[in-house]
Design an enzyme around this catalytic site. Structure first.
Site, PDB file in Angstrom:
ATOM      1  N   ASP B  15       0.752  -1.249  -0.199  1.00 50.66           N
ATOM      2  CA  ASP B  15       0.040  -0.019   0.097  1.00 50.66           C
ATOM      3  C   ASP B  15       0.946   1.236   0.182  1.00 50.66           C
ATOM      4  OD1 ASP B  15      -2.222   1.547   0.312  1.00 50.66           O
ATOM      5  OD2 ASP B  15      -1.666   1.687   2.570  1.00 50.66           O
ATOM      6  N   SER B  16       0.294   2.202  -0.084  1.00 51.40           N
ATOM      7  CA  SER B  16       1.138   3.545  -0.167  1.00 51.40           C
ATOM      8  C   SER B  16       1.532   4.028   1.061  1.00 51.40           C
ATOM      9  CB  SER B  16       0.363   4.725  -0.950  1.00 51.40           C
ATOM     10  OG  SER B  16      -0.881   4.915  -0.064  1.00 51.40           O
ATOM     11  N   CYS B  78      -4.297  -0.964  -2.237  1.00 48.78           N
ATOM     12  CA  CYS B  78      -4.393   0.435  -2.214  1.00 48.78           C
ATOM     13  C   CYS B  78      -5.201   0.766  -3.532  1.00 48.78           C
ATOM     14  CB  CYS B  78      -3.014   0.993  -2.537  1.00 48.78           C
ATOM     15  SG  CYS B  78      -2.880   2.651  -2.991  1.00 48.78           S
ATOM     16  N   GLU B 157      -6.283   9.570   9.755  1.00 52.18           N
ATOM     17  CA  GLU B 157      -5.096   9.588  10.244  1.00 52.18           C
ATOM     18  C   GLU B 157      -4.908  10.530  11.638  1.00 52.18           C
ATOM     19  OE1 GLU B 157      -2.138  10.253   6.862  1.00 52.18           O
ATOM     20  OE2 GLU B 157      -2.887   8.192   6.201  1.00 52.18           O
ATOM     21  N   CYS B 189     -11.442   3.088  -0.722  1.00 49.39           N
ATOM     22  CA  CYS B 189     -10.316   3.506  -0.081  1.00 49.39           C
ATOM     23  C   CYS B 189      -9.855   2.681   1.248  1.00 49.39           C
ATOM     24  CB  CYS B 189     -10.068   5.070   0.181  1.00 49.39           C
ATOM     25  SG  CYS B 189      -8.629   5.667   1.122  1.00 49.39           S
ATOM     26  N   HIS B 191      -8.355   3.235   3.951  1.00 45.73           N
ATOM     27  CA  HIS B 191      -8.585   4.121   5.177  1.00 45.73           C
ATOM     28  C   HIS B 191      -9.962   4.031   5.630  1.00 45.73           C
ATOM     29  CE1 HIS B 191      -4.615   5.834   4.676  1.00 45.73           C
ATOM     30  NE2 HIS B 191      -4.743   6.374   5.773  1.00 45.73           N
TER      31      HIS B 191
END
Lengths: 270, 270
Positions: B15-16, B78, B157, B189, B191
């Site tokens: 993943d990034s 990702c 985040e 996504c 996240h």
């Protein structure tokens, strides 16, 4: 330009992305005769959430790119890069390397009456304690309250600088500083000048706002004067913008930060 | 493991950043016997705001790292990397390369009654039209409404997943989709699974939420079964986490995304 004529050389400016163009904007206002080469490391942006080692490595690569383009000085238009990499850059390169933190600190302390200073910035900038250290060294006893505000850059980049959600975020971040009675707030990130209007509305006149873009431009002018590096009025100054990643999004943001149109952006490979 | 025993090899996941650990979490729940090597490109995170060329270059480098660690398959955890790089990765590497988009699309269409689908993701994912294309190919006539929601990752985040400001941001992003009468919302996504509780509260039961982490894990299980690559129950499975930039912040976030403690994180240089 020729090697014997460093005055005619461009100023180099780098940032992790396009936020540093607020510094370019301030430089062009104050030094309209200077040519500028700008490098935005948009392929690896942001630096603010990354580790000191990585930030230093990226900053050296960015400066190398500018020096290889013949710049007469390097302006580090990124608070995080200044916080972690300025000493290594100054030790590595022969041209003057100018950071964005010291000028803000000088401007803050120029107001002899400031007693309680708030600082906001990325996690990397705040964690470095670079602002806190520079202030404390110059004026022991000064009350300093620093807080990381990582959501502000995304809001600026989304263009939501008047959104009610932004106001709630700012309230959450700033209330603890206001409770400490700060009289000055240092905006420790090149994106934050675009928040000036909303901050002025929220904080009124009781808190003095210091932004790093205009203070850095004023400092750069002094350095060029002292080192007799100001460009003489021959020919139109140029502005070259290099980015390590090209996207419409980055170019649209660049326009917003610079406050004006510019020529074709070039791709840089570091 | 030996070259003749590919079943015992670990799964590779990249993943990034650390968001892809939501996929690792889902994989470990569904495939508790598999060893996993995870690579998070935290030095260059995020990918979502960058150009297709740059995303492809980074994704090839990430996959090369995993393949050089002997993985039996690569999971692209990702959405942005899947959207732009999956075909080139599948053409480049001999091991199966599994993306995160197709499984979400399959899960969405498995509900025969869905008629109006909303998709949220990074600017890069939405601009790629990868979700829109995959849905439209499978079910022509389906109403598709996609919107980029770049502020959601920073909120996750920051850990503000219940903050009133986040609710205002979600309202701004989702109201136009709700006005179109969507019956399904795809969370495009890695996240976003952490936003499930707030989204469920906001949207109630009238909108079906599809997250890419659990659907990707289910798809990976099917691929391993079909290709007879499931690990046999010998020895405890391992989890190795490599990051290209190490910071306390990234490790703390990693813990949140994975939902559990893990061993020492290793530094990867690409």
């Amino acid at each position: 330009m020729s090697a014997s004529d460093p005055q005619q050389a461009p100023l180099g400016v780098f940032d992790s992305g396009v936020g540093g163009l607020t510094v370019v904007r301030a430089l062009r206002e104050l030094l309209p005769n200077e040519s500028i080469v700008y490098l935005g490391d948009t392929a690896r942006v942001p630096y603010g959430s990354k580790s000191p080692d990585t930030i230093r490595r990226f900053s050296v690569e960015d400066s190398q790119f500018l020096v290889s383009h013949g710049v007469k000085a390097v302006v580090v238009a990124c608070n995080t890069a200044t916080a972690h990499a300025l000493p290594v850059l100054q030790a590595t390169f022969r041209v003057p390397v100018i950071g964005v933190i010291e000028p803000g600190v000088e401007a803050t302390l120029a107001d002899g009456k400031c007693e309680r200073v708030g600082i906001i910035g990325t996690a990397g900038t705040i964690r470095s304690s670079a602002y806190q250290y520079a202030l404390a060294m110059r004026r022991p006893g000064l009350q300093i309250h620093a807080t990381a505000t990582p959501l502000l850059v995304p809001f600026v980049e989304e263009g939501w600088v008047e959104h009610p959600a932004l106001k709630l975020v700012l309230k959450q971040y700033l209330d603890p500083l206001l409770e400490k009675g700060i009289d000055t707030l240092m905006l420790g990130c090149t994106h934050y000048p675009l928040l000036m209007p909303v901050l002025q509305k929220m904080l009124g006149k009781k808190v003095h706002l210091i932004d790093s873009a205009s203070t850095c431009a004023a400092h750069t002018k002094r350095v060029l004067e002292e080192q007799k590096l100001l460009r003489k009025g021959r020919g139109k100054p140029t502005l070259d913008i290099y980015l390590t990643d090209l996207s419409e999004q980055a170019e649209a943001m660049a326009r917003r930060f610079l406050g004006t149109e510019f020529g074709k952006v070039k791709k840089a490979t570091l």
